[in-house]
Design a protein around this motif. Structure first.
Motif: not given
Length: 372
Positions: A43-49, A323-337
């Motif tokens: 990633a580029a590390g963008m924090l730009a919502p 007992g099972v959960f998901v934290a994903g699907g952040h696309f190009r905003n994983g760093i931000l989120l």
């Protein structure tokens, strides 16, 4: 028996592991490759919502909350580990080169301003006063002074160290081969290093989340989208401000690099950099800062972004199972989120508070299927 086993050691998995461990949970993270070796390190590390999200709604709200969390979160990690994560909130420009682009940006500016966000409409001349390297061809744009970027690779290093300091069990080079279950309850994971029993399992596997959920017969509709990125030297190109345009983005880093991106390729799980992709990146950004043509080329790389079918992250329990959960699907905003995901998911998993998670429930895909 561990309280939580997390499948995937990218930015989301490491952030959640760190937060859970701070709340007294015993956590194990299983990563088939290297820590953050997929989308997180690419990633580029963008924090730009305000740049990333084109309309008001739950996703923009989540992004803004995460941006607010970042200064305290970054400071805590730096003080805990001694690793400087290079958080920079010096502002972001989103610029137009044509009348159509200007018209589109103006509409975006108007609803953002009306909603009370800190955004400013500027002429091309005013933008060039802030960033002299910007081309004369830019006619106007939006400047958002509170947005910025972070060094995602330093952030990953800090999170790995912080997790270790908190007692998180980190297993790299360890692939998950299947889920363990009793009835409708997931009780842990089978891995290449043995069985890991756990009270709770969280899928934080990025682009691989859909494949893992498939083992349990649940479709979460996450696919990989390749992003190709390049970096050039800032020597002779003293760029100060992040620039976004329809052709790509330009991000000056404090380590002497300028990061340029990015493609969105439907290439399955192929991570190779292609000549076509690299050409697309370079040709896309040079019109905004022509002096980039003289910059020394440093490297190019690619990562697989986890894209959900409807563009929203998946945060919550996996339907049909306990007992099972998901934290994903952040696309190009994983760093931000990552901060808001870690805090919100921990609030839910430890304290039972669902807070802002309802719009991102993985069950929405089943509900959509039922309607058909």
């Amino acid at each position: 028996m561990t309280d939580f086993v997390l499948i995937g050691g990218g930015i989301i998995g490491l952030s959640l592991a760190y937060e859970l461990s701070k709340r007294g949970m015993a956590v194990t993270v299983v990563e088939q490759g290297e820590w953050g070796g997929q989308a997180s390190s690419a990633a580029a590390g963008m924090l730009a919502p305000l740049k990333e999200f084109s309309q008001p709604g739950p996703l923009l709200d989540l992004g803004m909350k995460s941006l607010q969390l970042y200064p305290g979160w970054a400071k805590e990690l730096e003080e805990t580990t001694g690793i400087e994560v290079q958080l920079c909130r010096s502002g972001v420009m989103t610029v137009a080169l044509t009348e159509d682009e200007e018209r589109s940006l103006r509409q975006k500016y108007e609803w953002q301003k009306e909603a009370g966000y800190d955004v400013h409409w500027m002429t091309g001349k005013e933008l060039r006063e802030l960033e002299p390297l910007l081309t004369e061809g830019v006619t106007a744009g939006i400047y958002s002074p509170g947005e910025g970027h972070i060094n995602n690779r330093m952030l990953l290093s800090a999170l790995v160290m912080a997790c270790r300091q908190q007692g998180v069990r980190l297993l790299s080079g360890c692939a998950v081969a299947g889920m363990a279950s009793e009835g409708s309850r997931v009780t842990g994971v089978h891995t290449t290093q043995g069985m890991i029993p756990a009270a709770h399992t969280v899928i934080t596997a990025g682009a691989w989340a859909g494949m893992i959920a498939d083992w349990l017969g649940v479709s979460v509709l996450v696919r990989p989208v390749r992003g190709q990125v390049a970096a050039v030297s800032s020597i002779g190109v003293p760029l100060q401000t992040v620039i976004f345009g329809s052709g790509g983005y330009i991000t000056p880093k404090r380590d002497g690099k300028i990061v340029l991106g990015a493609t969105e390729d439907e290439a399955g799980f192929q991570r190779e950099v292609t000549l076509h992709g690299l050409t697309h990146v370079l040709q896309g950004v040079i019109p905004y800062v022509p002096v980039l043509q003289s910059a020394a080329f440093l490297q190019a790389w690619a990562g697989l972004r986890p894209a959900a079918a409807d563009g929203l992250p998946l945060l919550g329990p996996l339907p049909g199972w306990e007992g099972v959960f998901v934290a994903g699907g952040h696309f190009r905003n994983g760093i931000l989120l990552s901060p808001v995901t870690a805090v919100s998911m921990s609030d839910y998993l430890v304290d039972g508070q669902d807070g802002p998670l309802a719009p991102f429930s993985p069950a929405r895909f089943l509900a959509a299927s039922d309607k058909r």
